[in-house]
Design a protein around this motif. Structure first.
Motif, PDB file in Angstrom:
ATOM      1  N   CYS A  44       0.845  -1.199   0.000  1.00  0.00           N
ATOM      2  CA  CYS A  44       0.000   0.000   0.000  1.00  0.00           C
ATOM      3  C   CYS A  44       0.877   1.244   0.000  1.00  0.00           C
ATOM      4  CB  CYS A  44      -0.907   0.003   1.232  1.00  0.00           C
ATOM      5  SG  CYS A  44      -1.936   1.473   1.386  1.00  0.00           S
ATOM      6  N   SER A  46       0.439   3.935   1.580  1.00  0.00           N
ATOM      7  CA  SER A  46       0.567   4.589   2.888  1.00  0.00           C
ATOM      8  C   SER A  46       1.892   4.246   3.558  1.00  0.00           C
ATOM      9  CB  SER A  46      -0.592   4.185   3.800  1.00  0.00           C
ATOM     10  OG  SER A  46      -1.812   4.606   3.233  1.00  0.00           O
ATOM     11  N   HIS A  65       0.347  -2.765   6.936  1.00  0.00           N
ATOM     12  CA  HIS A  65      -0.930  -2.591   7.642  1.00  0.00           C
ATOM     13  C   HIS A  65      -2.079  -3.253   6.912  1.00  0.00           C
ATOM     14  CE1 HIS A  65      -0.865   0.539   4.609  1.00  0.00           C
ATOM     15  NE2 HIS A  65      -2.182   0.480   4.643  1.00  0.00           N
ATOM     16  N   GLU A  66      -1.795  -3.812   5.737  1.00  0.00           N
ATOM     17  CA  GLU A  66      -2.850  -4.439   4.920  1.00  0.00           C
ATOM     18  C   GLU A  66      -2.453  -5.898   4.755  1.00  0.00           C
ATOM     19  OE1 GLU A  66      -4.556  -2.713   0.927  1.00  0.00           O
ATOM     20  OE2 GLU A  66      -2.807  -3.880   0.435  1.00  0.00           O
ATOM     21  N   TRP A  91      -6.537  -1.593   9.926  1.00  0.00           N
ATOM     22  CA  TRP A  91      -5.521  -0.675  10.462  1.00  0.00           C
ATOM     23  C   TRP A  91      -6.095   0.340  11.443  1.00  0.00           C
ATOM     24  CZ3 TRP A  91      -7.091   3.941   8.710  1.00  0.00           C
ATOM     25  CH2 TRP A  91      -7.598   4.043   7.408  1.00  0.00           C
ATOM     26  N   CYS A 173      -7.548  -3.015   3.207  1.00  0.00           N
ATOM     27  CA  CYS A 173      -7.275  -1.589   2.983  1.00  0.00           C
ATOM     28  C   CYS A 173      -7.775  -1.159   1.609  1.00  0.00           C
ATOM     29  CB  CYS A 173      -5.801  -1.263   3.165  1.00  0.00           C
ATOM     30  SG  CYS A 173      -5.449   0.496   3.003  1.00  0.00           S
ATOM     31  N   ARG A 373      -2.526  -4.143  -7.267  1.00  0.00           N
ATOM     32  CA  ARG A 373      -1.917  -3.998  -5.953  1.00  0.00           C
ATOM     33  C   ARG A 373      -0.834  -5.043  -5.755  1.00  0.00           C
ATOM     34  NH1 ARG A 373      -2.705   0.095  -2.476  1.00  0.00           N
ATOM     35  NH2 ARG A 373      -3.750  -0.521  -0.569  1.00  0.00           N
TER      36      ARG A 373
HETATM   37 ZN   LIG Z   1      -3.337   0.960   3.069  1.00  0.00          ZN
END
Ligand SMILES: [Zn+2]
Ligand SMILES: [Zn+2]
Length: 381
Positions: A44, A46, A65-66, A91, A173, A373
């Protein structure tokens, strides 16, 4: 109960440095906590914000976090979940009792923000330490760029056994953020102006989140669904997932290109990039009464220069949506159910796959080249 263990994890020591793959210590799960064996984790954007310093967190930190995995052990006081259960990480843990939790918006739970503020779990303390004994921090209470995680029970959602970890990981996410923004913000009830089938949607950014918006928009019958991205390759994927028109951004005046497709402008513009220029272009692409939805994070403190008179004279709305404005506990399993039933084909969202050892390569490829992704596959069962 599980004792502390040593495991491989991707650690950020300082912004601007590559992640270091190293052995870290992970304490066993405390009261109300779970030990989870990580199977897959999403690449991700982020996390990249923390690597570059655009966003800050407590360092050193194990990123990620994903993700999704299998519960390995549970601490005292945990009910409703047991070893062997499949879970997705969220998250933002939720307390389940506050105003925002009770109205189905757990991402806004104040208790859920403790991990982000402290680098610990829900109680503010960490279960991680470096090989030399120095403390290390969790990212958003998860830290799944690692072989194992200890997380609060409130940081996972249980999912059906046998769900593909590749798909499951991304629902935590990218998928819920994108599909959720369509279902929860734009609405799927078919009533009210600018909500029903035939509503024009612009999606800026065709990475994991943008592709999920495209899929959500297709599911609720939006038309046209216009995807814009710098990469023609990503746009091809967007088209295969339901985008009816695509715009190679950067080469064209985005708002002008949107108006060539839908002359009055679109009712909804979703911006998944988090850049001032694309947010302004999104606002300029709207028809009167249209809504611009910001769903992509930017660097801390970034602002947008929006044309005031256009907002007023064209009756526009500019709003934000965190985590798809979703009820993660209810909606993540529901999205997986829709996937299983063939109503929401999430199998096209996963992109290139990497082992944990190649996580820096995965992030080096993220900004421009990767399609879909990216996934870090850690301990697939
Ligand atoms: Zn994310
Ligand atoms: Zn709460």
């Amino acid at each position: 109960m599980t004792a502390a263990r040593s495991m491989r994890a991707a650690v950020l020591h300082a912004p601007g440095e590559p992640l270091r793959l190293e052995e870290v210590r992970l304490a066993g799960p405390g009261r109300g906590e779970l030990l989870v064996r990580v199977q897959a984790a999403g690449v991700c954007h982020s996390d990249l914000h923390y690597m570059t310093g655009d966003l800050t967190c407590r360092l050193p930190v194990v990123l990620g976090h994903e993700g999704a995995g299998i519960v390995e052990d549970v601490g005292p006081g945990v009910s409703g979940i047991e070893p062997g259960d499949a879970v997705v990480f969220t998250w933002r843990p939720r307390c389940g009792r506050c105003e925002f939790c009770l109205i189905g918006r757990p991402a806004l739970c104040a208790a859920g923000q403790v991990p982000a503020a402290t680098g610990g779990l829900l109680d503010g303390t960490s279960r991680l330490s470096l090989g030399d004994g120095r403390p290390a921090h969790h990212l958003m209470g998860v830290s799944c760029f690692a072989e194992f995680c200890v997380v609060a029970r409130e940081s996972v959602v249980r999912i059906p056994a046998g769900t593909s970890p590749r798909i499951a990981a991304l629902t935590g996410c990218a998928v819920i953020t994108g599909v959720g923004a369509v279902l929860n913000v734009m609405g799927a009830d078919g009533t009210g102006p600018g909500r029903g089938p035939g509503t024009g949607v612009l999606v800026i950014g065709a990475g994991g989140v943008g592709l999920a918006v495209v899929m959500g928009a297709a599911m609720v019958g939006a038309y046209p669904i216009i995807a814009a991205d710098l990469s023609a390759e990503r746009l091809e994927v967007a088209r295969s997932l339901g985008a009816t028109h695509t715009i190679v951004a950067g080469q064209a005046d985005l708002a002008g290109a949107v108006r060539e497709i839908q002359p009055g402008g679109v009712q909804w513009a979703f911006e998944a990039v988090g850049q001032p220029e694309t947010l302004v272009a999104g606002a300029r692409s709207l028809r009167p009464t249209g809504t611009l939805v910001a769903i992509g994070l930017s660097r801390a403190g970034q602002t947008v220069p929006l044309p005031i008179n256009e907002l007023v004279q064209r009756d526009l709305r500019v709003i934000g949506s965190l985590y798809g404005s979703s009820n993660t506990v209810v909606q993540i399993p529901r999205l997986l159910e829709l996937h299983q039933a063939g109503r929401l084909d999430l199998s096209r969202i996963p992109g290139p796959e990497y082992p944990l050892a190649e996580i820096n390569e995965a992030y080096a490829r993220l900004p421009s080249q990767s399609v879909g992704r990216g996934l870090i596959l850690i301990g697939e069962s």
